[in-house]
Design a protein around this motif. Structure first.
Motif, PDB file in Angstrom:
ATOM      1  N   ARG A 250      17.287   4.732  -0.128  1.00 34.25           N
ATOM      2  CA  ARG A 250      16.682   5.514  -1.200  1.00 34.25           C
ATOM      3  C   ARG A 250      15.765   6.609  -0.678  1.00 34.25           C
ATOM      4  O   ARG A 250      15.269   7.414  -1.474  1.00 34.25           O
ATOM      5  CB  ARG A 250      15.877   4.588  -2.121  1.00 34.25           C
ATOM      6  N   SER A 251      15.531   6.650   0.622  1.00 35.56           N
ATOM      7  CA  SER A 251      14.585   7.624   1.182  1.00 35.56           C
ATOM      8  C   SER A 251      15.249   8.640   2.098  1.00 35.56           C
ATOM      9  O   SER A 251      14.559   9.387   2.787  1.00 35.56           O
ATOM     10  CB  SER A 251      13.490   6.892   1.973  1.00 35.56           C
ATOM     11  N   SER A 252      16.579   8.675   2.128  1.00 32.77           N
ATOM     12  CA  SER A 252      17.263   9.502   3.124  1.00 32.77           C
ATOM     13  C   SER A 252      17.762  10.825   2.577  1.00 32.77           C
ATOM     14  O   SER A 252      18.549  11.498   3.227  1.00 32.77           O
ATOM     15  CB  SER A 252      18.453   8.731   3.704  1.00 32.77           C
ATOM     16  N   GLY A 253      17.352  11.206   1.364  1.00 31.43           N
ATOM     17  CA  GLY A 253      17.790  12.485   0.822  1.00 31.43           C
ATOM     18  C   GLY A 253      17.224  13.650   1.605  1.00 31.43           C
ATOM     19  O   GLY A 253      16.241  13.517   2.341  1.00 31.43           O
ATOM     20  N   PRO A 254      17.833  14.830   1.478  1.00 29.73           N
ATOM     21  CA  PRO A 254      17.342  15.991   2.236  1.00 29.73           C
ATOM     22  C   PRO A 254      15.921  16.379   1.877  1.00 29.73           C
ATOM     23  O   PRO A 254      15.195  16.930   2.695  1.00 29.73           O
ATOM     24  CB  PRO A 254      18.341  17.101   1.863  1.00 29.73           C
ATOM     25  N   GLU A 255      15.496  16.087   0.634  1.00 25.67           N
ATOM     26  CA  GLU A 255      14.139  16.421   0.221  1.00 25.67           C
ATOM     27  C   GLU A 255      13.193  15.232   0.343  1.00 25.67           C
ATOM     28  O   GLU A 255      12.004  15.358   0.067  1.00 25.67           O
ATOM     29  CB  GLU A 255      14.139  16.919  -1.229  1.00 25.67           C
ATOM     30  N   GLY A 256      13.716  14.065   0.721  1.00 23.69           N
ATOM     31  CA  GLY A 256      12.872  12.890   0.866  1.00 23.69           C
ATOM     32  C   GLY A 256      12.298  12.391  -0.443  1.00 23.69           C
ATOM     33  O   GLY A 256      11.190  11.845  -0.467  1.00 23.69           O
ATOM     34  N   LYS A 257      13.050  12.572  -1.561  1.00 18.46           N
ATOM     35  CA  LYS A 257      12.567  12.152  -2.871  1.00 18.46           C
ATOM     36  C   LYS A 257      13.593  11.246  -3.538  1.00 18.46           C
ATOM     37  O   LYS A 257      14.775  11.266  -3.202  1.00 18.46           O
ATOM     38  CB  LYS A 257      12.284  13.374  -3.754  1.00 18.46           C
ATOM     39  N   PHE A 258      13.115  10.476  -4.505  1.00 15.50           N
ATOM     40  CA  PHE A 258      13.948   9.497  -5.192  1.00 15.50           C
ATOM     41  C   PHE A 258      13.942   9.800  -6.686  1.00 15.50           C
ATOM     42  O   PHE A 258      12.879  10.003  -7.281  1.00 15.50           O
ATOM     43  CB  PHE A 258      13.410   8.089  -4.933  1.00 15.50           C
ATOM     44  N   ARG A 259      15.131   9.840  -7.299  1.00 15.33           N
ATOM     45  CA  ARG A 259      15.236  10.180  -8.714  1.00 15.33           C
ATOM     46  C   ARG A 259      15.111   8.935  -9.585  1.00 15.33           C
ATOM     47  O   ARG A 259      15.724   7.903  -9.311  1.00 15.33           O
ATOM     48  CB  ARG A 259      16.562  10.875  -9.005  1.00 15.33           C
ATOM     49  N   VAL A 260      14.322   9.065 -10.640  1.00 10.08           N
ATOM     50  CA  VAL A 260      14.114   7.980 -11.600  1.00 10.08           C
ATOM     51  C   VAL A 260      14.855   8.345 -12.887  1.00 10.08           C
ATOM     52  O   VAL A 260      14.694   9.458 -13.408  1.00 10.08           O
ATOM     53  CB  VAL A 260      12.614   7.767 -11.887  1.00 10.08           C
ATOM     54  N   TRP A 315      11.510  12.882 -10.472  1.00 12.89           N
ATOM     55  CA  TRP A 315      11.565  12.547  -9.056  1.00 12.89           C
ATOM     56  C   TRP A 315      10.216  12.018  -8.578  1.00 12.89           C
ATOM     57  O   TRP A 315       9.168  12.485  -9.014  1.00 12.89           O
ATOM     58  CB  TRP A 315      11.948  13.775  -8.231  1.00 12.89           C
ATOM     59  N   VAL A 316      10.286  11.050  -7.658  1.00 14.90           N
ATOM     60  CA  VAL A 316       9.077  10.513  -7.022  1.00 14.90           C
ATOM     61  C   VAL A 316       9.250  10.595  -5.509  1.00 14.90           C
ATOM     62  O   VAL A 316      10.364  10.496  -4.991  1.00 14.90           O
ATOM     63  CB  VAL A 316       8.807   9.054  -7.453  1.00 14.90           C
ATOM     64  N   ALA A 317       8.139  10.787  -4.810  1.00 15.59           N
ATOM     65  CA  ALA A 317       8.194  10.890  -3.350  1.00 15.59           C
ATOM     66  C   ALA A 317       8.335   9.529  -2.686  1.00 15.59           C
ATOM     67  O   ALA A 317       8.906   9.417  -1.606  1.00 15.59           O
ATOM     68  CB  ALA A 317       6.947  11.604  -2.828  1.00 15.59           C
ATOM     69  N   ASP A 318       7.828   8.504  -3.331  1.00 16.28           N
ATOM     70  CA  ASP A 318       7.865   7.153  -2.772  1.00 16.28           C
ATOM     71  C   ASP A 318       8.685   6.261  -3.695  1.00 16.28           C
ATOM     72  O   ASP A 318       8.327   6.077  -4.862  1.00 16.28           O
ATOM     73  CB  ASP A 318       6.447   6.601  -2.632  1.00 16.28           C
ATOM     74  N   PRO A 319       9.804   5.699  -3.220  1.00 19.80           N
ATOM     75  CA  PRO A 319      10.619   4.843  -4.095  1.00 19.80           C
ATOM     76  C   PRO A 319       9.862   3.644  -4.655  1.00 19.80           C
ATOM     77  O   PRO A 319      10.235   3.115  -5.701  1.00 19.80           O
ATOM     78  CB  PRO A 319      11.757   4.387  -3.166  1.00 19.80           C
ATOM     79  N   ILE A 320       8.801   3.213  -3.974  1.00 16.93           N
ATOM     80  CA  ILE A 320       8.039   2.068  -4.464  1.00 16.93           C
ATOM     81  C   ILE A 320       7.358   2.397  -5.795  1.00 16.93           C
ATOM     82  O   ILE A 320       7.077   1.506  -6.599  1.00 16.93           O
ATOM     83  CB  ILE A 320       7.003   1.635  -3.407  1.00 16.93           C
ATOM     84  N   LYS A 321       7.107   3.683  -6.061  1.00 13.46           N
ATOM     85  CA  LYS A 321       6.439   4.096  -7.298  1.00 13.46           C
ATOM     86  C   LYS A 321       7.387   4.119  -8.495  1.00 13.46           C
ATOM     87  O   LYS A 321       6.976   4.457  -9.607  1.00 13.46           O
ATOM     88  CB  LYS A 321       5.831   5.491  -7.114  1.00 13.46           C
ATOM     89  N   ARG A 322       8.641   3.774  -8.279  1.00 10.76           N
ATOM     90  CA  ARG A 322       9.632   3.887  -9.351  1.00 10.76           C
ATOM     91  C   ARG A 322       9.263   3.046 -10.566  1.00 10.76           C
ATOM     92  O   ARG A 322       9.307   3.525 -11.707  1.00 10.76           O
ATOM     93  CB  ARG A 322      11.002   3.465  -8.819  1.00 10.76           C
ATOM     94  N   MET A 323       8.879   1.796 -10.354  1.00 12.58           N
ATOM     95  CA  MET A 323       8.585   0.914 -11.479  1.00 12.58           C
ATOM     96  C   MET A 323       7.356   1.377 -12.251  1.00 12.58           C
ATOM     97  O   MET A 323       7.324   1.308 -13.485  1.00 12.58           O
ATOM     98  CB  MET A 323       8.386  -0.514 -10.977  1.00 12.58           C
ATOM     99  N   SER A 324       6.342   1.859 -11.544  1.00  9.86           N
ATOM    100  CA  SER A 324       5.142   2.330 -12.240  1.00  9.86           C
ATOM    101  C   SER A 324       5.450   3.571 -13.071  1.00  9.86           C
ATOM    102  O   SER A 324       4.924   3.740 -14.182  1.00  9.86           O
ATOM    103  CB  SER A 324       4.031   2.626 -11.234  1.00  9.86           C
ATOM    104  N   VAL A 325       6.326   4.444 -12.563  1.00  5.50           N
ATOM    105  CA  VAL A 325       6.715   5.634 -13.323  1.00  5.50           C
ATOM    106  C   VAL A 325       7.537   5.238 -14.545  1.00  5.50           C
ATOM    107  O   VAL A 325       7.354   5.788 -15.646  1.00  5.50           O
ATOM    108  CB  VAL A 325       7.494   6.610 -12.418  1.00  5.50           C
TER     109      VAL A 325
END
Length: 389
Positions: A250-260, A315-325
């Motif tokens: 989940r962290s290997s995208g070119p922009e280093g971001k994860f889509r929610v 989008w979030v920079a840290d995948p761990i923040k997905r649930m809080s978002v």
């Protein structure tokens, strides 16, 4: 030049007469003086040459050659001096082999230091060397240590005239037996080598192997990989299992971001412009963890049978923040839609009855265990001759 040196050395030996110990001392003294001179002049010349061409690696190599060059010359002379010892061939052989062994170890250490220097420089140049990375550097260093150590041991045994054929045959049989006994361990090791070489994930990446196995990578080893879940639980995964599984990084995208993705279901007749505008505003303001770029956006993904399906993407920079978002966005959607009188779609059953309803007991509406309404029709014949549904 060599013939001149040999002639000069022979003259010195003749002057010493028939005194073997003096001859040995003279050879070692000459070797010491030559070693001192060469080990001082050659590295200095190499340093000047490296500075002339502005090569930092050349200066490091010049510094590394001082001690090995000194011992190379001195031990070579010491080995030659054993010919003049007034003892038997056995003592001469043992002494010469001992000097050779020490010399082989010194050369092996020098080669290892140079190899590690080259590997470290290659690891810093990611554009040219895609395989040698900071994460894979320990692996290549260990391989270099093993290869150089094996070569050094072989040369030492050769210096002592030890036949390696029987030892290699025995080692092959032992290796085959160990390979069969440790099949799973070797599978993990080979998978670990491939993981370190290919680099499907790095330390700190958020990976998912299955819905129950996902978390942040905290360790990548030869045998296993460790991840830390959101519940602060460390999971040790054998590398062979990872090598045979589909890994989602989940962290290997070119922009280093994860889509929610936040789904929203609305009934037909809803003002889509108003709903999408509210969702876009909620995506920007619901949480500080949401990235400003790419901009959060609401889209209509499907026209369902009984409702409209919308999707809020942010989008979030840290995948761990997905649930809080997700939590913050869902709460904001519920509050904002309530304030703007926008209803959410829910499952509904429309029943059209053909014929007259005799009494109130003909139609009974009850709550099911999962909250849906179930309609029971009694004492009303249907087209198939049944009286109860």
């Amino acid at each position: 030049m060599i013939e001149t040196a040999q002639a000069y050395l022979q003259q010195v030996m003749n002057l010493l007469g028939n005194h073997p110990l003096l001859q040995v001392g003279a050879v070692m003294l000459v070797s010491l003086l030559i070693a001192k001179f060469v080990s001082a002049k050659v590295p200095a010349a190499l340093t000047k040459l490296a500075r002339r061409f502005n090569s930092p690696i050349g200066e490091q190599l010049a510094d590394m050659t001082t001690s090995p060059l000194f011992f190379l010359i001195f031990l070579t002379g010491a080995g030659l001096s054993t010919r003049f010892l007034p003892y038997g061939d056995t003592v001469k052989f043992i002494t010469a082999s001992l000097f050779k062994s020490i010399l082989i170890i010194i050369i092996a250490v020098f080669i290892l230091r140079v190899t590690k220097l080259m590997l470290s420089l290659a690891a810093k140049n990611k554009e040219k060397f895609h395989t040698i990375l900071p994460t894979t550097l320990p692996l290549f260093e260990n391989i270099a240590v093993i290869l150089i150590a094996v070569g050094a041991v072989h040369q030492i045994f050769s210096a002592w005239n030890v036949n390696m054929t029987a030892l290699l045959a025995s080692a092959g049989i032992v290796g085959l037996a160990l390979g069969m006994a440790a099949k799973d361990t070797l599978s993990d090791v080979f998978s670990g080598v491939l993981i370190l070489t290919d680099g499907p994930y790095q330390l700190g990446d958020f990976i998912e192997i299955d819905p129950e196995t996902k978390g942040t990578v905290t360790h990548i080893g030869i045998r296993n990989t460790r991840i830390l879940t959101r519940d602060n639980v460390s999971i040790v995964i054998p590398n062979a299992m990872i090598g045979n599984s589909k890994v989602f990084n989940r962290s290997s995208g070119p922009e280093g971001k994860f889509r929610v993705r936040i789904p929203v279901f609305l009934p037909y007749g809803t003002d889509l412009k108003k709903a999408t505008a509210l969702l876009n505003d909620i995506g920007k303001t619901c949480s500080k963890a949401v990235c400003e770029t790419p901009t959060p956006k609401a889209i209509v993904t499907r026209l369902g049978e009984s409702h409209l399906e919308l999707l809020l993407l942010c989008w979030v920079a840290d995948p761990i923040k997905r649930m809080s978002v997700l939590n913050a966005a869902n709460q904001a959607i519920y509050e904002k839609f309530g304030e703007n009188n926008i209803e959410f779609a829910h499952d509904r059953l429309d029943l059209n009855i053909v014929g007259a309803v005799k009494t109130e007991q003909d139609v009974c509406i009850k709550e099911s265990p999962i909250g849906r309404q179930v309609v029971h029709i009694k004492d009303m014949p249907d087209l198939f001759g049944r009286s109860d549904y």
